[in-house]
Design a protein around this motif. Sequence first.
Motif, PDB file in Angstrom:
ATOM      1  N   TYR A 248       0.834  -1.215   0.000  1.00  0.00           N
ATOM      2  CA  TYR A 248       0.000   0.000   0.000  1.00  0.00           C
ATOM      3  C   TYR A 248       0.866   1.261   0.000  1.00  0.00           C
ATOM      4  CZ  TYR A 248      -4.174  -2.823   0.701  1.00  0.00           C
ATOM      5  OH  TYR A 248      -5.192  -3.719   0.537  1.00  0.00           O
ATOM      6  N   ALA A 249       1.991   1.208   0.698  1.00  0.00           N
ATOM      7  CA  ALA A 249       2.912   2.359   0.691  1.00  0.00           C
ATOM      8  C   ALA A 249       3.495   2.552  -0.711  1.00  0.00           C
ATOM      9  CB  ALA A 249       4.027   2.142   1.713  1.00  0.00           C
ATOM     10  N   PHE A 250       3.887   1.441  -1.337  1.00  0.00           N
ATOM     11  CA  PHE A 250       4.464   1.485  -2.690  1.00  0.00           C
ATOM     12  C   PHE A 250       3.465   2.118  -3.661  1.00  0.00           C
ATOM     13  CE2 PHE A 250       5.650  -0.264  -6.816  1.00  0.00           C
ATOM     14  CZ  PHE A 250       7.040  -0.192  -6.801  1.00  0.00           C
ATOM     15  N   GLN A 251       2.209   1.771  -3.493  1.00  0.00           N
ATOM     16  CA  GLN A 251       1.165   2.323  -4.365  1.00  0.00           C
ATOM     17  C   GLN A 251       1.012   3.835  -4.148  1.00  0.00           C
ATOM     18  OE1 GLN A 251      -2.894   1.269  -3.425  1.00  0.00           O
ATOM     19  NE2 GLN A 251      -3.444   1.210  -5.586  1.00  0.00           N
ATOM     20  N   LEU A 252       1.106   4.253  -2.893  1.00  0.00           N
ATOM     21  CA  LEU A 252       0.980   5.682  -2.597  1.00  0.00           C
ATOM     22  C   LEU A 252       2.095   6.473  -3.295  1.00  0.00           C
ATOM     23  CD1 LEU A 252      -0.698   7.669  -0.764  1.00  0.00           C
ATOM     24  CD2 LEU A 252       1.104   7.377   0.952  1.00  0.00           C
ATOM     25  N   TRP A 253       3.286   5.895  -3.327  1.00  0.00           N
ATOM     26  CA  TRP A 253       4.432   6.610  -3.916  1.00  0.00           C
ATOM     27  C   TRP A 253       4.451   6.546  -5.434  1.00  0.00           C
ATOM     28  CZ3 TRP A 253       7.675   3.260  -0.147  1.00  0.00           C
ATOM     29  CH2 TRP A 253       7.649   3.833   1.133  1.00  0.00           C
ATOM     30  N   THR A 254       4.114   5.377  -5.989  1.00  0.00           N
ATOM     31  CA  THR A 254       4.335   5.168  -7.428  1.00  0.00           C
ATOM     32  C   THR A 254       3.036   5.119  -8.231  1.00  0.00           C
ATOM     33  OG1 THR A 254       4.203   2.759  -7.274  1.00  0.00           O
ATOM     34  CG2 THR A 254       6.376   3.752  -6.898  1.00  0.00           C
ATOM     35  N   GLY A 255       1.905   4.987  -7.552  1.00  0.00           N
ATOM     36  CA  GLY A 255       0.630   4.830  -8.253  1.00  0.00           C
ATOM     37  C   GLY A 255       0.416   3.403  -8.750  1.00  0.00           C
ATOM     38  N   LYS A 256       1.335   2.508  -8.420  1.00  0.00           N
ATOM     39  CA  LYS A 256       1.218   1.120  -8.901  1.00  0.00           C
ATOM     40  C   LYS A 256       1.104   0.167  -7.715  1.00  0.00           C
ATOM     41  CE  LYS A 256       4.101   2.261 -12.843  1.00  0.00           C
ATOM     42  NZ  LYS A 256       2.994   2.750 -13.662  1.00  0.00           N
ATOM     43  N   TYR A 257       0.138  -0.744  -7.811  1.00  0.00           N
ATOM     44  CA  TYR A 257      -0.075  -1.690  -6.711  1.00  0.00           C
ATOM     45  C   TYR A 257       0.544  -3.041  -7.068  1.00  0.00           C
ATOM     46  CZ  TYR A 257      -2.181  -4.183  -2.911  1.00  0.00           C
ATOM     47  OH  TYR A 257      -2.348  -4.925  -1.784  1.00  0.00           O
ATOM     48  N   PRO A 258       1.578  -3.460  -6.344  1.00  0.00           N
ATOM     49  CA  PRO A 258       2.295  -4.681  -6.715  1.00  0.00           C
ATOM     50  C   PRO A 258       1.549  -5.958  -6.344  1.00  0.00           C
ATOM     51  CG  PRO A 258       3.216  -3.763  -4.717  1.00  0.00           C
ATOM     52  CD  PRO A 258       2.134  -2.810  -5.144  1.00  0.00           C
ATOM     53  N   ASP A 259       1.960  -7.047  -6.994  1.00  0.00           N
ATOM     54  CA  ASP A 259       1.447  -8.375  -6.645  1.00  0.00           C
ATOM     55  C   ASP A 259       2.299  -8.889  -5.487  1.00  0.00           C
ATOM     56  OD1 ASP A 259       0.475 -10.918  -6.492  1.00  0.00           O
ATOM     57  OD2 ASP A 259       0.928 -11.480  -8.573  1.00  0.00           O
ATOM     58  N   THR A 260       1.683  -9.083  -4.346  1.00  0.00           N
ATOM     59  CA  THR A 260       2.450  -9.442  -3.148  1.00  0.00           C
ATOM     60  C   THR A 260       2.734 -10.946  -3.058  1.00  0.00           C
ATOM     61  OG1 THR A 260       0.352  -9.520  -1.960  1.00  0.00           O
ATOM     62  CG2 THR A 260       1.661  -7.496  -1.757  1.00  0.00           C
ATOM     63  N   ARG A 261       1.952 -11.739  -3.790  1.00  0.00           N
ATOM     64  CA  ARG A 261       2.085 -13.202  -3.621  1.00  0.00           C
ATOM     65  C   ARG A 261       3.472 -13.744  -3.987  1.00  0.00           C
ATOM     66  NH1 ARG A 261      -3.494 -14.211  -6.519  1.00  0.00           N
ATOM     67  NH2 ARG A 261      -2.488 -12.542  -7.685  1.00  0.00           N
ATOM     68  N   PRO A 262       4.050 -13.314  -5.136  1.00  0.00           N
ATOM     69  CA  PRO A 262       5.394 -13.827  -5.437  1.00  0.00           C
ATOM     70  C   PRO A 262       6.434 -13.354  -4.428  1.00  0.00           C
ATOM     71  CG  PRO A 262       4.688 -12.201  -7.089  1.00  0.00           C
ATOM     72  CD  PRO A 262       3.496 -12.519  -6.242  1.00  0.00           C
ATOM     73  N   VAL A 263       6.201 -12.192  -3.820  1.00  0.00           N
ATOM     74  CA  VAL A 263       7.165 -11.673  -2.841  1.00  0.00           C
ATOM     75  C   VAL A 263       7.110 -12.514  -1.566  1.00  0.00           C
ATOM     76  CG1 VAL A 263       7.935  -9.618  -1.590  1.00  0.00           C
ATOM     77  CG2 VAL A 263       6.922  -9.382  -3.868  1.00  0.00           C
ATOM     78  N   LEU A 264       5.903 -12.879  -1.189  1.00  0.00           N
ATOM     79  CA  LEU A 264       5.730 -13.755  -0.029  1.00  0.00           C
ATOM     80  C   LEU A 264       6.400 -15.116  -0.286  1.00  0.00           C
ATOM     81  CD1 LEU A 264       4.419 -13.693   2.748  1.00  0.00           C
ATOM     82  CD2 LEU A 264       2.249 -14.264   1.707  1.00  0.00           C
TER      83      LEU A 264
END
Length: 280
Positions: A248-264
């Motif tokens: 959610y922080a990344f989205q606030l900064w870049t406007g892009k919401y990442p896929d968290t599943r591969p990171v997990l």
Amino acid sequence: MYKMCVIGNPIKQSKSPWIHQQFAKQFALEIEYSTLEINKADFKKTINEFKNQQAIGLNITVPFKEEAFLLADEVSERARIAKAVNTFLFKKNGAIFGDNTDGIGLVKDLQQNLSYTLENKNILILGAGGAVRGLLYPLLQASPKSITLSNRTLNKAIELAVEFKEQGSLQVCSLQEINKKQFDLIIEGTSAMNFFEQLTDIFDLSAVSMVYDLKYQSLATPFLDWAKKQGAQVVSNGIGMLIEQAAYAFQLWTGKYPDTRPVLRLIKENFPPLSRVTFL
Ligand code: ATR
């Protein structure tokens, strides 16, 4: 190029730089995400210096979240209610916007990654400090049956319940009373490592459907080890919440919401002691 950091104390072991680099790769974005360990007296000065380095924003962690709330020029609704901020965005007009993505990160981890439904559940939260403050509004919004706060200093739990009464009803019980009640989900949100030693031995957790520890420094935290001994069937550390709040922080900064599943999934390979622990 996006420049950001995480500020806290201690912070050197933080996995946030690694997590945000994984997010950036998904969008082929170039980021520079560093860690800044500072003393309390230097908070405001450090933020202003960092802002002047063309940074987009930063994450704030223990023990600066309440101070960050006071420093922000504008805040999101969830940060205003929590009175705690874990993300700053430096706006083009020079204003500092503060958000709190902790609670929504926890809710997302439980609902999406752990497939845990919060609706109609009886939730027990241990602790009444800064970490818990950020969780209450998003948890209340997920329509549980009840949320009970328990804390070593009962008065702090009562104060929190009073403070949040417009957001929803919070019950309070002493540590000694916990085992007289039935809960579906237990969330450990204290800063203590051996908190459970104060709980009575006669503690049956076999009917609890999830025990969640916000801590994630190890696979099985001392609290989760204890919970398993008390019969808990499914337990999880807070690594998923760390990744989700970061998204959610990344989205606030870049406007892009990442896929968290591969990171997990990746975190298991790169940092095996941090991997999620669940037992069925
Ligand atoms: P944080 O921002 O990490 O939540 P905090 O605001 O200092 O830190 O809150 C720490 C929480 O952990 C509090 O709920 C605290 O209980 P008290 O309100 O009684 O201080 C709890 N805590 C810290 N050390 C503890 C210990 N040894 N046993 C039980 N609870 C503890």
